[in-house]
Design a protein around this motif. Sequence first.
Motif, PDB file in Angstrom:
ATOM      1  N   GLN A   1       5.310  -4.778   4.066  1.00 51.93           N
ATOM      2  CA  GLN A   1       3.889  -4.634   3.759  1.00 51.93           C
ATOM      3  C   GLN A   1       3.677  -3.624   2.627  1.00 51.93           C
ATOM      4  N   ALA A   2       4.385  -2.515   2.671  1.00 52.22           N
ATOM      5  CA  ALA A   2       4.275  -1.506   1.618  1.00 52.22           C
ATOM      6  C   ALA A   2       4.760  -2.059   0.275  1.00 52.22           C
TER       7      ALA A   2
ATOM      8  N   ARG B   1       4.732  -5.249  -0.663  1.00 46.51           N
ATOM      9  CA  ARG B   1       3.735  -6.210  -1.146  1.00 46.51           C
ATOM     10  C   ARG B   1       2.523  -5.491  -1.738  1.00 46.51           C
ATOM     11  N   GLN B   2       2.080  -4.424  -1.079  1.00 49.91           N
ATOM     12  CA  GLN B   2       0.932  -3.666  -1.591  1.00 49.91           C
ATOM     13  C   GLN B   2       1.265  -3.021  -2.934  1.00 49.91           C
ATOM     14  N   SER B   3       2.476  -2.515  -3.067  1.00 57.29           N
ATOM     15  CA  SER B   3       2.888  -1.893  -4.320  1.00 57.29           C
ATOM     16  C   SER B   3       2.931  -2.927  -5.443  1.00 57.29           C
TER      17      SER B   3
ATOM     18  N   ALA C   1       1.187  -5.680  -5.581  1.00 57.72           N
ATOM     19  CA  ALA C   1      -0.189  -6.074  -5.880  1.00 57.72           C
ATOM     20  C   ALA C   1      -0.876  -5.013  -6.736  1.00 57.72           C
ATOM     21  N   ARG C   2      -0.636  -3.732  -6.439  1.00 57.30           N
ATOM     22  CA  ARG C   2      -1.212  -2.637  -7.236  1.00 57.30           C
ATOM     23  C   ARG C   2      -0.712  -2.709  -8.673  1.00 57.30           C
TER      24      ARG C   2
ATOM     25  N   ARG D   1      -2.358  -5.626 -10.478  1.00 55.06           N
ATOM     26  CA  ARG D   1      -3.741  -5.314 -10.851  1.00 55.06           C
ATOM     27  C   ARG D   1      -3.791  -4.375 -12.042  1.00 55.06           C
TER      28      ARG D   1
END
Length: 68
Positions: free
Chosen positions: A22-23, A25-27, A29-30, A33
């Motif tokens: 999860q971390a 994937r969030q990284s 995505a950041r 962006r």
Amino acid sequence: MNPTHTISYGLAQAHLADLQDQARRQSLARTARADQTGKARSGSQPRSSGVPGHLRLVHRRRVTTAIG
């Protein structure tokens, strides 16, 4: 070994792996962006301290007036 402990350990390992994914994937995505908006951080730029401005310590000189 008690089977209950083995199951608990396996569940804990699976949960940890899920949190790491999860971390990651969030990284990603950041980063995506930031690339889209053109605000990608260069490797040579210093990172901020991560402390919000209102919590940073500000060192000010003490002004003393001479009583004359």
